[in-house]
Write an enzyme that holds these catalytic residues in place. Structure first.
Site, PDB file in Angstrom:
ATOM      1  N   TYR A 166       0.369   1.001   3.260  1.00 31.73           N
ATOM      2  CA  TYR A 166       0.719   0.494   1.926  1.00 31.73           C
ATOM      3  C   TYR A 166       0.583   1.583   0.861  1.00 31.73           C
ATOM      4  O   TYR A 166       1.217   1.505  -0.181  1.00 31.73           O
ATOM      5  CB  TYR A 166      -0.183  -0.688   1.559  1.00 31.73           C
ATOM      6  CG  TYR A 166       0.201  -1.955   2.286  1.00 31.73           C
ATOM      7  CD1 TYR A 166       1.073  -2.870   1.712  1.00 31.73           C
ATOM      8  CD2 TYR A 166      -0.290  -2.235   3.563  1.00 31.73           C
ATOM      9  CE1 TYR A 166       1.444  -4.028   2.374  1.00 31.73           C
ATOM     10  CE2 TYR A 166       0.064  -3.388   4.235  1.00 31.73           C
ATOM     11  CZ  TYR A 166       0.939  -4.281   3.636  1.00 31.73           C
ATOM     12  OH  TYR A 166       1.310  -5.425   4.296  1.00 31.73           O
ATOM     13  N   SER A 182      -7.083   8.325   0.642  1.00 30.44           N
ATOM     14  CA  SER A 182      -7.830   7.114   1.005  1.00 30.44           C
ATOM     15  C   SER A 182      -9.014   6.945   0.055  1.00 30.44           C
ATOM     16  O   SER A 182      -9.484   7.915  -0.530  1.00 30.44           O
ATOM     17  CB  SER A 182      -8.399   7.240   2.425  1.00 30.44           C
ATOM     18  OG  SER A 182      -7.383   7.437   3.365  1.00 30.44           O
ATOM     19  N   THR A 183      -9.482   5.712  -0.075  1.00 27.50           N
ATOM     20  CA  THR A 183     -10.685   5.453  -0.867  1.00 27.50           C
ATOM     21  C   THR A 183     -11.896   5.709   0.020  1.00 27.50           C
ATOM     22  O   THR A 183     -12.023   5.120   1.096  1.00 27.50           O
ATOM     23  CB  THR A 183     -10.686   3.990  -1.353  1.00 27.50           C
ATOM     24  OG1 THR A 183      -9.474   3.781  -2.084  1.00 27.50           O
ATOM     25  CG2 THR A 183     -11.871   3.704  -2.238  1.00 27.50           C
ATOM     26  N   PHE A 238      -4.466   4.735  -7.418  1.00 28.87           N
ATOM     27  CA  PHE A 238      -4.790   3.565  -8.239  1.00 28.87           C
ATOM     28  C   PHE A 238      -3.680   2.516  -8.260  1.00 28.87           C
ATOM     29  O   PHE A 238      -3.756   1.564  -9.027  1.00 28.87           O
ATOM     30  CB  PHE A 238      -5.092   4.007  -9.676  1.00 28.87           C
ATOM     31  CG  PHE A 238      -6.341   4.829  -9.805  1.00 28.87           C
ATOM     32  CD1 PHE A 238      -7.595   4.225  -9.732  1.00 28.87           C
ATOM     33  CD2 PHE A 238      -6.290   6.199  -9.992  1.00 28.87           C
ATOM     34  CE1 PHE A 238      -8.762   4.983  -9.836  1.00 28.87           C
ATOM     35  CE2 PHE A 238      -7.452   6.967 -10.102  1.00 28.87           C
ATOM     36  CZ  PHE A 238      -8.694   6.346 -10.027  1.00 28.87           C
ATOM     37  N   ALA A 297      -1.334  -0.686  -7.625  1.00 32.07           N
ATOM     38  CA  ALA A 297      -1.624  -2.067  -7.229  1.00 32.07           C
ATOM     39  C   ALA A 297      -0.453  -2.560  -6.403  1.00 32.07           C
ATOM     40  O   ALA A 297       0.706  -2.320  -6.763  1.00 32.07           O
ATOM     41  CB  ALA A 297      -1.794  -2.933  -8.466  1.00 32.07           C
ATOM     42  N   PHE A 344     -14.988  -2.591 -11.187  1.00 33.73           N
ATOM     43  CA  PHE A 344     -14.805  -3.140 -12.544  1.00 33.73           C
ATOM     44  C   PHE A 344     -13.682  -4.179 -12.574  1.00 33.73           C
ATOM     45  O   PHE A 344     -13.799  -5.208 -13.227  1.00 33.73           O
ATOM     46  CB  PHE A 344     -14.484  -2.018 -13.543  1.00 33.73           C
ATOM     47  CG  PHE A 344     -15.707  -1.456 -14.212  1.00 33.73           C
ATOM     48  CD1 PHE A 344     -16.713  -0.849 -13.474  1.00 33.73           C
ATOM     49  CD2 PHE A 344     -15.862  -1.527 -15.589  1.00 33.73           C
ATOM     50  CE1 PHE A 344     -17.852  -0.328 -14.078  1.00 33.73           C
ATOM     51  CE2 PHE A 344     -16.992  -1.014 -16.213  1.00 33.73           C
ATOM     52  CZ  PHE A 344     -17.993  -0.403 -15.462  1.00 33.73           C
ATOM     53  N   CYS A 368      -8.771  -4.095  -0.590  1.00 35.08           N
ATOM     54  CA  CYS A 368      -9.615  -3.095  -1.260  1.00 35.08           C
ATOM     55  C   CYS A 368     -10.832  -3.622  -2.008  1.00 35.08           C
ATOM     56  O   CYS A 368     -11.930  -3.070  -1.841  1.00 35.08           O
ATOM     57  CB  CYS A 368      -8.760  -2.279  -2.216  1.00 35.08           C
ATOM     58  SG  CYS A 368      -7.545  -1.272  -1.358  1.00 35.08           S
ATOM     59  N   LYS A 379     -14.021  -4.608   0.085  1.00 34.52           N
ATOM     60  CA  LYS A 379     -14.548  -3.490   0.878  1.00 34.52           C
ATOM     61  C   LYS A 379     -15.099  -2.395  -0.022  1.00 34.52           C
ATOM     62  O   LYS A 379     -16.123  -1.792   0.276  1.00 34.52           O
ATOM     63  CB  LYS A 379     -13.472  -2.975   1.840  1.00 34.52           C
ATOM     64  CG  LYS A 379     -12.732  -1.738   1.404  1.00 34.52           C
ATOM     65  CD  LYS A 379     -11.865  -1.178   2.491  1.00 34.52           C
ATOM     66  CE  LYS A 379     -10.689  -0.400   1.934  1.00 34.52           C
ATOM     67  NZ  LYS A 379     -11.002   0.782   1.149  1.00 34.52           N
ATOM     68  N   LYS A 423      -1.587 -11.831  -3.336  1.00 32.58           N
ATOM     69  CA  LYS A 423      -1.066 -11.846  -4.693  1.00 32.58           C
ATOM     70  C   LYS A 423       0.448 -11.905  -4.619  1.00 32.58           C
ATOM     71  O   LYS A 423       1.021 -11.752  -3.522  1.00 32.58           O
ATOM     72  CB  LYS A 423      -1.547 -10.627  -5.486  1.00 32.58           C
ATOM     73  CG  LYS A 423      -0.976  -9.322  -4.958  1.00 32.58           C
ATOM     74  CD  LYS A 423      -1.656  -8.107  -5.535  1.00 32.58           C
ATOM     75  CE  LYS A 423      -1.280  -7.865  -6.973  1.00 32.58           C
ATOM     76  NZ  LYS A 423      -1.579  -6.454  -7.365  1.00 32.58           N
TER      77      LYS A 423
HETATM   78  N1  LIG Z   1      -3.489  -0.977  -0.257  1.00 35.81           N
HETATM   79  C1  LIG Z   1      -3.752  -0.644  -1.502  1.00 35.81           C
HETATM   80  O1  LIG Z   1      -3.347  -1.310  -2.446  1.00 35.81           O
HETATM   81  C2  LIG Z   1      -4.576   0.576  -1.794  1.00 35.81           C
HETATM   82  C3  LIG Z   1      -4.598   1.067  -3.099  1.00 35.81           C
HETATM   83  C4  LIG Z   1      -5.342   2.211  -3.365  1.00 35.81           C
HETATM   84  C5  LIG Z   1      -6.052   2.828  -2.349  1.00 35.81           C
HETATM   85  N2  LIG Z   1      -6.039   2.318  -1.082  1.00 35.81           N
HETATM   86  C6  LIG Z   1      -6.782   3.031  -0.048  1.00 35.81           C
HETATM   87  O2  LIG Z   1      -5.849   3.828   0.696  1.00 35.81           O
HETATM   88  C7  LIG Z   1      -6.240   3.881   2.084  1.00 35.81           C
HETATM   89  C8  LIG Z   1      -5.109   3.382   2.960  1.00 35.81           C
HETATM   90  O3  LIG Z   1      -4.860   2.025   2.635  1.00 35.81           O
HETATM   91  P1  LIG Z   1      -3.565   1.260   3.149  1.00 35.81           P
HETATM   92  O4  LIG Z   1      -3.571  -0.071   2.482  1.00 35.81           O
HETATM   93  O5  LIG Z   1      -2.376   2.148   3.004  1.00 35.81           O
HETATM   94  O6  LIG Z   1      -3.938   1.108   4.694  1.00 35.81           O
HETATM   95  P2  LIG Z   1      -2.957   0.737   5.905  1.00 35.81           P
HETATM   96  O7  LIG Z   1      -3.806   0.129   6.946  1.00 35.81           O
HETATM   97  O8  LIG Z   1      -1.765  -0.003   5.381  1.00 35.81           O
HETATM   98  O9  LIG Z   1      -2.403   2.163   6.412  1.00 35.81           O
HETATM   99  C9  LIG Z   1      -3.174   3.111   7.055  1.00 35.81           C
HETATM  100  C10 LIG Z   1      -2.321   3.743   8.158  1.00 35.81           C
HETATM  101  O10 LIG Z   1      -3.052   4.860   8.715  1.00 35.81           O
HETATM  102  C11 LIG Z   1      -2.735   4.932  10.087  1.00 35.81           C
HETATM  103  N3  LIG Z   1      -3.723   5.763  10.780  1.00 35.81           N
HETATM  104  C12 LIG Z   1      -5.023   5.490  11.051  1.00 35.81           C
HETATM  105  N4  LIG Z   1      -5.609   6.520  11.684  1.00 35.81           N
HETATM  106  C13 LIG Z   1      -4.662   7.484  11.819  1.00 35.81           C
HETATM  107  C14 LIG Z   1      -4.657   8.791  12.378  1.00 35.81           C
HETATM  108  N5  LIG Z   1      -5.754   9.321  12.922  1.00 35.81           N
HETATM  109  N6  LIG Z   1      -3.509   9.498  12.360  1.00 35.81           N
HETATM  110  C15 LIG Z   1      -2.386   8.984  11.799  1.00 35.81           C
HETATM  111  N7  LIG Z   1      -2.324   7.740  11.240  1.00 35.81           N
HETATM  112  C16 LIG Z   1      -3.460   7.008  11.241  1.00 35.81           C
HETATM  113  C17 LIG Z   1      -2.693   3.488  10.537  1.00 35.81           C
HETATM  114  O11 LIG Z   1      -1.973   3.325  11.742  1.00 35.81           O
HETATM  115  C18 LIG Z   1      -2.009   2.813   9.326  1.00 35.81           C
HETATM  116  O12 LIG Z   1      -0.605   2.724   9.505  1.00 35.81           O
HETATM  117  C19 LIG Z   1      -7.512   3.064   2.183  1.00 35.81           C
HETATM  118  O13 LIG Z   1      -8.614   3.937   2.055  1.00 35.81           O
HETATM  119  C20 LIG Z   1      -7.455   2.160   0.980  1.00 35.81           C
HETATM  120  O14 LIG Z   1      -8.730   1.784   0.532  1.00 35.81           O
HETATM  121  C21 LIG Z   1      -5.292   1.217  -0.785  1.00 35.81           C
END
Ligand SMILES: NC(=O)c1ccc[n+]([C@@H]2O[C@H](COP(=O)([O-])OP(=O)(O)OC[C@H]3O[C@@H](n4cnc5c(N)ncnc54)[C@H](O)[C@@H]3O)[C@@H](O)[C@H]2O)c1
Length: 458
Positions: free
Chosen positions: A14, A130-131, A161, A163, A225, A275, A278, A338
């Site tokens: 995402y 990543s976070t 950041f 959404a 927050f 998010c 966690k 959402k």
């Molecule tokens: N989803 C959000 O709205 C959002 C917003 C801001 C920050 N974040 C942060 O961003 C990070 C990612 O979130 P996300 O929602 O995109 O997660 P997600 O689960 O949608 O995507 C993560 C991807 O990483 C891949 N992956 C895992 N290990 C791997 C590796 N060793 N090599 C290659 N690919 C690998 C997974 O297969 C998956 O497709 C998290 O730390 C999250 O907290 C998410």
């Protein structure tokens, strides 16, 4: 075409998908490649059916894919060929061993760090997207420099950041872009290279810099927050329901104070998403690790109120429907956490659905984008659940509707038609306060909003 630089993103989720699509869109001079260990996900990114739904995403991917945006499973080769590597893998809550249920599970992230170390043959800038818990960059540096490999790695923190549901808008027009770096000459040089990418479309004054630790911590605190505001307003809904006060009126009066502001004061069944929970639990875990128990307790309260709000929703349904839901047919309007996303991770709808099944209710679930994920979330559940895309068909014959997601389409349905097709007495529990409650009451429904007096015909 020769590109100025090769950007790689590890993790096509995402965050990785939309952020890289936008960088490719705004910076045709860079080659942007997104890799993932999941071949199915990569195949979806290459197809007409992208793995995630985000307004505006399809158009941007169509405009850039094959031009300067590429998706691949060849992680090893892409690491070798890249100059800048964004790491955007998942960092879920750890569900085993020490810190279970609280700490961040860093196994995916660490595996990535080791892969970069193993395959890199030239200097790289590594960007934490990543976070992550504060001080993670230090661990990453240690892994990257723990071999004979002479390659220089510079680790930056650049938390995301965006959404979900407004990801493209947020990426195109961010409130701020935060870049944390070491204050060494090579750290500052790497920081400038990252600034140069964002400066293609983000005004300079919105690109802010800090040390690495402030940057890592800012993301956890920003989410804490935001979630805290939701729990604050939700905690007051319980009091409103006891006192005939109206949460919409209270939120308006409070939010018009310019020191408070009106955003994120919508009462609801509770926050969800991958998010907020966690990241707060991670913050709580970090505080406890450093012996800051008062601080940890304070933030843990945000999650406690969110659980309380979901529990209250079920208890309100039970007491309104004569203390039994057994055999009753209940339609959930929305399953994503959402509106404008198909993402159901930590959606309150999952908790509500499970509780309703425990009460032996029969469920009909409708959602414009999240039915596939809903089926996965409730797979194997011991109860009667059906999935119907059309809300009219879904609610027909039901005893109650519970609004779980603030999809705009639900506010504009023909509720007279819906009322006619439902069992009587017909109930609506508006978990998002998006419906016209007075009108629903006049049609004949018994209406239970959040934090407002119920409108009933009894
Ligand atoms: N989803 C959000 O709205 C959002 C917003 C801001 C920050 N974040 C942060 O961003 C990070 C990612 O979130 P996300 O929602 O995109 O997660 P997600 O689960 O949608 O995507 C993560 C991807 O990483 C891949 N992956 C895992 N290990 C791997 C590796 N060793 N090599 C290659 N690919 C690998 C997974 O297969 C998956 O497709 C998290 O730390 C999250 O907290 C998410």
């Amino acid at each position: 075409m020769t590109f100025k630089k090769a950007i790689l993103c590890i993790g096509a989720g995402y965050v990785g998908g939309p952020t890289m699509a936008l960088i490719a869109f705004k910076c045709p001079q860079y080659k942007v490649t997104v890799v993932d260990i999941d071949p199915k996900r990569i195949a979806q990114w290459k197809s007409d059916n992208l793995p995630i739904y985000e307004p505006g995403l399809d158009e941007i991917v169509k405009a850039t894919r094959g031009r300067n945006l590429f998706f691949s499973t060849e992680i090893e080769r892409e690491i070798k060929e890249s100059d800048i590597i964004f790491v955007s893998v998942n960092t879920p809550t750890k569900m085993f061993g020490a810190g279970s249920g609280m700490a961040a599970d860093l196994q995916y992230w660490e595996k990535t760090a080791r892969q970069i170390r193993e395959y890199a043959e030239s200097k790289k800038i590594i960007v934490e997207k990543s976070t992550l818990p504060v001080k993670t960059a230090l661990a990453m540096e240690r892994i990257l420099t723990s071999t004979e490999n002479e390659v220089h790695f510079e680790v930056l923190s650049n938390p995301e950041f965006l959404a979900e549901g407004t990801a493209i808008k947020d990426l195109e027009n961010p409130d701020r872009v935060l870049i944390g770096s070491r204050e060494t000459p090579s750290g500052l040089k790497a920081r400038d290279e990252l600034i140069e990418i964002y400066a293609n479309w983000v005004p300079k004054e919105r690109i802010i810099t800090s040390n690495v630790w402030s940057s890592e911590l800012s993301k956890l605190v920003a989410n804490a927050f935001l979630a805290q505001r939701i729990s604050s307003i939700n905690s007051i809904t319980a009091l409103c329901e006891k006192t005939d006060a109206d949460i919409l009126e209270v939120a308006q009066a409070v939010g018009m104070d310019s020191r408070v502001g009106s955003k994120f004061l919508n009462a609801s069944v509770g926050f969800g998403g991958s998010c907020f929970k966690k990241d707060i639990l991670n913050l709580v875990y970090l505080c406890r690790h450093y012996g800051l128990n008062e601080v940890a307790d304070y933030w843990e309260g945000v999650v406690r109120i969110n659980n309380y709000q979901k529990d209250r929703f079920i208890l309100n349904m039970l007491s309104a429907m004569f203390n039994t839901l057994a055999g009753k047919k209940i339609c959930l309007f929305g399953f994503s956490y959402k509106a404008n996303t198909g993402d159901t991770r930590e959606s309150p709808a999952i908790f509500i659905a499970r509780k309703l099944i425990e009460e032996k209710a029969e469920l009909v679930i409708t959602d414009p984008k999240a039915l596939n994920n809903a089926m996965i979330d409730l797979n194997g559940i011991d109860g009667k659940v059906s999935y119907v895309e059309d809300p009219y068909e879904a609610s027909s014959g039901c005893d109650a509707i519970a609004v779980m997601t603030e999809w705009e389409i639900y506010a504009n349905l023909d509720f007279k038609k819906i009322y006619k097709s439902m069992a009587k007495p017909a109930f609506i529990f508006d978990g998002r306060n998006i419906l016209d409650h007075k009108r629903l009451y006049e049609i004949g429904f018994n209406v239970f909003p959040i934090g407002k007096p119920a409108l009933t015909h009894f």
